[in-house]
Design an enzyme around this catalytic site. Structure first.
Site, short mmCIF file in Angstrom:
data_model
loop_
_atom_site.label_atom_id
_atom_site.label_comp_id
_atom_site.label_asym_id
_atom_site.label_seq_id
_atom_site.Cartn_x
_atom_site.Cartn_y
_atom_site.Cartn_z
N TYR A 188 0.90 -1.31 -0.01
CA TYR A 188 -0.13 -0.02 -0.02
C TYR A 188 0.92 1.22 -0.10
O TYR A 188 1.79 1.37 0.68
CB TYR A 188 -0.82 -0.06 1.28
CG TYR A 188 -2.06 0.98 1.06
CD1 TYR A 188 -2.95 0.50 0.20
CD2 TYR A 188 -2.26 2.14 1.90
CE1 TYR A 188 -4.08 1.40 -0.03
CE2 TYR A 188 -3.41 2.93 1.61
CZ TYR A 188 -4.30 2.50 0.94
OH TYR A 188 -5.36 3.40 0.94
N VAL B 3 -18.17 0.77 0.84
CA VAL B 3 -18.35 2.30 0.06
C VAL B 3 -19.60 2.15 -0.58
O VAL B 3 -20.30 2.99 -0.47
CB VAL B 3 -17.32 2.49 -0.60
CG1 VAL B 3 -17.47 3.97 -1.32
CG2 VAL B 3 -15.79 2.79 -0.06
N ARG C 127 -22.28 -7.73 -9.26
CA ARG C 127 -22.18 -8.84 -10.05
C ARG C 127 -23.27 -9.93 -10.02
O ARG C 127 -24.18 -9.81 -8.75
CB ARG C 127 -20.84 -9.81 -9.42
CG ARG C 127 -19.62 -9.48 -10.00
CD ARG C 127 -18.58 -10.04 -9.40
NE ARG C 127 -18.46 -9.75 -8.00
CZ ARG C 127 -18.10 -10.42 -6.91
NH1 ARG C 127 -18.10 -11.55 -7.11
NH2 ARG C 127 -18.32 -9.87 -5.82
N ARG D 24 -25.33 -13.29 -9.35
CA ARG D 24 -25.14 -14.35 -8.47
C ARG D 24 -26.38 -15.28 -8.18
O ARG D 24 -27.50 -14.72 -8.60
CB ARG D 24 -24.53 -13.93 -6.99
CG ARG D 24 -25.62 -12.81 -6.18
CD ARG D 24 -24.92 -12.22 -5.39
NE ARG D 24 -24.15 -11.04 -5.99
CZ ARG D 24 -23.08 -10.29 -5.13
NH1 ARG D 24 -22.88 -10.62 -4.17
NH2 ARG D 24 -22.51 -9.45 -5.96
N GLY E 169 -11.06 2.70 -6.63
CA GLY E 169 -10.66 1.23 -6.63
C GLY E 169 -10.51 0.82 -7.81
O GLY E 169 -11.10 1.08 -8.81
N PHE F 185 -9.91 9.22 -6.57
CA PHE F 185 -10.23 9.77 -5.16
C PHE F 185 -9.26 8.72 -4.06
O PHE F 185 -9.60 7.45 -4.25
CB PHE F 185 -11.48 9.96 -4.64
CG PHE F 185 -11.69 10.39 -3.21
CD1 PHE F 185 -11.64 11.76 -2.95
CD2 PHE F 185 -11.96 9.51 -2.34
CE1 PHE F 185 -11.62 12.25 -1.73
CE2 PHE F 185 -12.08 10.27 -0.89
CZ PHE F 185 -11.87 11.48 -0.62
#
Lengths: 348, 348
Positions: free
Chosen positions: A80, A193, A213, A215, A287, A311
């Site tokens: 990280y 988030v 996703r 499922r 992300g 961000f």
């Protein structure tokens, strides 16, 4: 310990209340590591002797709850970008790192010169990577933020506000000013988030289109997200029929341009999501769960005036101390009002 | 007609001075089309009778130079997002479109109520897609911009300022404020916009790193761009050795972050270019010569706070009338000072 559901990189939070004594200056038990690696290989518990009275400008804290976030694992792995400062301990050779970035603590006592904090106050971490996986600590007061103890604000919500809900709040407010009734589209909508985005958006009167996703239990997930306030839930599979989804979105939004897209996935489905944005939209990446780049046709930038941002909360916190105080108050207020569901959790 | 060199989509400009008479109200010869298609199939010349005296708020113009830009071809093909308004002509059945978006004209006479323009003034087109491939026209005064006739401002520079140099000026000034000595990196550096970027950057005291395709006469091209003011010229092949080019750029910029990247190419080499940008950089896309999307790793957005924008001059002109006047004055001033080389051209 509590464990949130449905993240591809699992997100969970540990509850450390190893010393529930009323001793004011107390021994500290910490989760530490001395070198980077897989957490299961390098992390261990360490008990250190009673902490000294807090020196000037310093606060003695008892941690109430210390969540585990996915980034904490990356920090231990050493991958990280934000690195903790090492400390030292007579019991351990070399550098010692205490795990954890987020946590709720109670002030036990304050050193000389500390202003605005007193015994019994709740605090969260203002500085990042302070090491929160411990029962007690002496931390300089400027590295802490007081959390207003509003009636109805739960320990779990207070302990978990500074990473996921804070990110969601910034994503919804920093890039474009949306008015009630306007739309946001996001992927990874079932992430911590993502769920916070749904709830904060609903609180602000915004509508959300939420990509998840597909499922087996998709109907259950759909229901869960709708219960949180999701206006619509769409699977990445449904996104593949571009014409159909464009028509649907146009109908839902009544022709209104969608001006904010939030991306924590990347890859093809994010390209498809970007295609649903309107003129002058902002696409914010925070992300990359799919571990693939963001690929966008030039026409979106040139002819639709798309702006793509990133961000990173740690960086924003570093540069915006005063805004951080407002953020904590705002989140505490929303959470105390009962309009923000606690993340699913297990306690250790 | 003049023809610029080295564009993948060739950029050239036509000089129309078919009626070099001193007749004040004159016949007009135009390059028109009545349907979209390949220019060689659909474009033809049309002679129309003497224009009437300009009605109120309208200006009678004699075109001095009417460039051909790549987008003009796309407009004729019908694939460009901005569409011209049709006109009509007794000689032609149906809608008539006059080609051309850019041009320098001289005011011959003005209609009642026209302010700020008089015979002998130079004007360029404020509104887009007015149809400039003609020898004369009556155009409403609010659709025109006066060009100051500074000593040293050539007809060729004045006629070609409103598309390529104007784009370059906006790219260099709208997205980030750069100070003297700071760096810009661009691809397609040998395009008309690219060459304008080099020259305007040099005028502003900025340094440029300029990416071009490798070719047999690369040393000649390198020399040409350096003569325009390019600080460094790099081929896309050299960009492939990421480590080497990163080290080079770091050395050139003396460790300074590069905060502006300009992209008219797209595809892999643009990803590599983006990797050379520093913290808080802006990547502006204004073209897509490679016809491939812009592909960027999420880490650039999240951890380096990259912002990716698009720029489309037509759209900016539409929304920024007042700024357009300043832009023309600024470009005319720079060009008149002798610090801006005319594009290569052939005259028809």
């Amino acid at each position: 310990m509590f464990r949130k559901h449905g993240l591809s990189l699992s997100s969970y939070a540990t509850r450390l209340r190893l010393f529930s004594t009323s001793v004011r200056i107390q021994a500290s038990r910490s989760i530490i590591y001395t070198q980077n690696g897989q957490p299961s290989d390098v992390v261990r518990a360490l008990t250190t002797p009673t902490l000294p009275s807090p020196p000037p400008q310093t606060v003695n804290l008892r941690f109430i709850l210390s969540p585990i976030n996915p980034a904490d694992v990356n920090v231990i792995e050493g991958v990280y970008p934000s690195k903790p400062q090492p400390s030292s301990s007579p019991e351990v050779q070399g550098d010692v790192f205490v795990g954890g970035n987020e946590g709720l603590a109670e002030v036990i006592s304050v050193g000389e010169g500390v202003k605005g904090l007193k015994g019994g106050d709740w605090v969260v971490m203002k500085a990042s990577q302070l090491g929160t996986w411990r029962s007690a600590a002496n931390i300089r007061s400027e590295q802490l933020l007081k959390v207003p103890r509003f009636d109805g604000l739960s320990e779990v919500n207070a302990a978990t506000m500074m990473v996921n809900p804070a990110t969601a709040h910034c994503l919804l407010s920093h890039f474009v000013t949306l008015e009630k009734g306007q739309w946001v589209i996001q992927n990874g909508a079932n992430s911590a988030v993502g769920q916070a985005v749904i709830q904060l958006a609903r609180n602000a009167g915004l509508k959300t289109i939420n990509l998840v996703r597909s499922r087996d239990d998709i109907d259950m997930l759909r229901q869960e997200l709708e219960d949180l306030g999701a206006t619509h839930v769409v699977t990445y599979d449904e996104l593949k029929d571009k014409k159909a989804i464009k028509a649907k979105v146009k109908e839902w939004a009544n022709g209104q341009d969608i001006r904010l897209g939030l991306n924590c996935v990347g890859g093809e489905s994010t390209t498809a999501m970007a295609g649903l944005l309107g003129i002058d939209a902002h696409l914010v990446t925070y992300g990359a769960m799919a571990k693939r780049p963001l690929s966008l046709p030039a026409s979106l930038f040139i002819f639709k005036n798309l702006t793509a941002h990133g961000f990173w909360l740690s960086s924003w916190y570093k540069d915006n101390g005063k805004e951080q105080i407002k953020l904590v108050e705002e989140l505490a207020r929303i959470m105390a009002s009962g309009n923000f569901k606690e993340p699913r959790h297990e306690s250790l």
